[in-house]
Design an enzyme around this catalytic site. Structure first.
Site, PDB file in Angstrom:
ATOM      1  N   HIS A 192      39.891  52.552  72.137  1.00 12.47           N
ATOM      2  CA  HIS A 192      39.114  51.868  72.891  1.00 12.47           C
ATOM      3  C   HIS A 192      37.739  51.268  72.301  1.00 12.47           C
ATOM      4  O   HIS A 192      37.124  51.939  71.280  1.00 12.47           O
ATOM      5  CB  HIS A 192      38.801  52.446  74.165  1.00 12.47           C
ATOM      6  N   HIS A 236      33.748  49.991  73.270  1.00 11.09           N
ATOM      7  CA  HIS A 236      32.704  49.841  74.298  1.00 11.09           C
ATOM      8  C   HIS A 236      32.050  48.549  74.022  1.00 11.09           C
ATOM      9  O   HIS A 236      31.774  48.146  73.052  1.00 11.09           O
ATOM     10  CB  HIS A 236      31.693  51.043  74.163  1.00 11.09           C
TER      11      HIS A 236
HETATM   12  P1  5GP Z   1      34.470  57.986  73.541  1.00 11.76           P
HETATM   13  O1  5GP Z   1      35.901  58.533  73.262  1.00 11.76           O
HETATM   14  O2  5GP Z   1      34.526  56.702  72.998  1.00 11.76           O
HETATM   15  O3  5GP Z   1      33.427  58.934  73.054  1.00 11.76           O
HETATM   16  O4  5GP Z   1      34.021  57.919  75.019  1.00 11.76           O
HETATM   17  C1  5GP Z   1      35.078  57.853  76.257  1.00 11.76           C
HETATM   18  C2  5GP Z   1      34.338  56.837  77.250  1.00 11.76           C
HETATM   19  O5  5GP Z   1      35.282  56.932  78.253  1.00 11.76           O
HETATM   20  C3  5GP Z   1      33.016  57.449  77.560  1.00 11.76           C
HETATM   21  O6  5GP Z   1      32.083  56.351  77.517  1.00 11.76           O
HETATM   22  C4  5GP Z   1      33.494  57.827  78.994  1.00 11.76           C
HETATM   23  O7  5GP Z   1      32.393  57.345  80.118  1.00 11.76           O
HETATM   24  C5  5GP Z   1      34.688  56.945  79.557  1.00 11.76           C
HETATM   25  N1  5GP Z   1      35.465  57.597  80.394  1.00 11.76           N
HETATM   26  C6  5GP Z   1      35.750  59.008  80.512  1.00 11.76           C
HETATM   27  N2  5GP Z   1      36.663  59.006  81.506  1.00 11.76           N
HETATM   28  C7  5GP Z   1      36.795  57.999  81.901  1.00 11.76           C
HETATM   29  C8  5GP Z   1      37.817  57.469  83.367  1.00 11.76           C
HETATM   30  O8  5GP Z   1      38.321  58.198  83.854  1.00 11.76           O
HETATM   31  N3  5GP Z   1      37.482  56.085  83.788  1.00 11.76           N
HETATM   32  C9  5GP Z   1      36.619  55.447  82.977  1.00 11.76           C
HETATM   33  N4  5GP Z   1      36.833  54.157  83.510  1.00 11.76           N
HETATM   34  N5  5GP Z   1      35.924  55.669  81.891  1.00 11.76           N
HETATM   35  C10 5GP Z   1      36.043  57.126  81.478  1.00 11.76           C
END
Ligand code: 5GP
Length: 139
Positions: A103, A105
Site C-alpha cells: 500500500h 499512503h
Molecule cells: P503501514 O503498514 O503503512 O505502517 O500502516 C498501515 C496503515 O493502515 C496505517 O496508516 C493504519 O492507520 C491503516 N489501517 C490499519 N487498519 C486499517 C483498517 O482496518 N482500515 C483502514 N482503512 N486503514 C487501516
C-alpha cells in the site's frame, strides 16, 4: 521473505469482509481512506492482487498502483487545496510496515504544517466527508 497472508486486513477489505470508505477503484487497484488519518484526506492505494510490499510486487502491479497513486495525489491536492502531497510506502516490520499487503499512503500537505502523530483513530463522519471531497475532485 514471509509468504503473503490472505487474511491480512487489506485482503479482507478487498473481499468486502470488513468495511472501508472507498474513493476510487479500477480493475487492478483500490483507493480507500486510512482509518487513522495523519492529515485530512489521508488515503491508501493498493493493488487488488496479492503481494506483501515493494519487494515481491510485479512490474505490472507497481505500474497500475503508481498510476492510481498519481491520480489520487492530484485529486487530494485539488480537493483540499494542498500545497503539496506526501507519498509513503513501508516494507516489512523493520521498514515500518504494519499491514502486509502493498500500500501507498497519500497525504495532503501544507507549508509549515506537520502531519499528526500515528495511531489515532479518525472520526468516521469526517473521513466520509473527506472521501466525498476527493471523489468530487477526481476528473
Ligand atoms: P503501514 O503498514 O503503512 O505502517 O500502516 C498501515 C496503515 O493502515 C496505517 O496508516 C493504519 O492507520 C491503516 N489501517 C490499519 N487498519 C486499517 C483498517 O482496518 N482500515 C483502514 N482503512 N486503514 C487501516
Amino acid at each position: 521473505m514471509t509468504a503473503y497472508d490472505p487474511d491480512n486486513i487489506f485482503a479482507k477489505i478487498l473481499r468486502g469482509e470488513i468495511p472501508s470508505t472507498r474513493v476510487y477503484e479500477d480493475d487492478e487497484t483500490l483507493a480507500f481512506m486510512d482509518i487513522m488519518p495523519r492529515s485530512d484526506g489521508h488515503l491508501l492505494v493498493i493493488p487488488k492482487t496479492p503481494c506483501r510490499n515493494l519487494l515481491d510486487a510485479s512490474p505490472e502491479q507497481l505500474a497500475s498502483v503508481m498510476t492510481t497513486v498519481q491520480k489520487l495525489a492530484r485529486a487530494v491536492v485539488k480537493a483540499f487545496d494542498a500545497d503539496g502531497v506526501t507519498v509513503q510506502q513501508f516494507n516489512e516490520a523493520a521498514g515500518g510496515q504494519e499491514v502486509f499487503h502493498l500500500h501507498f499512503h497519500i497525504l495532503p500537505r501544507y507549508e509549515g504544517v506537520s502531519v499528526r502523530p500515528p495511531g489515532n483513530m479518525g472520526d468516521f463522519d469526517l473521513i466520509a466527508e473527506h472521501a466525498e471531497k476527493i471523489k468530487g475532485a477526481l476528473g
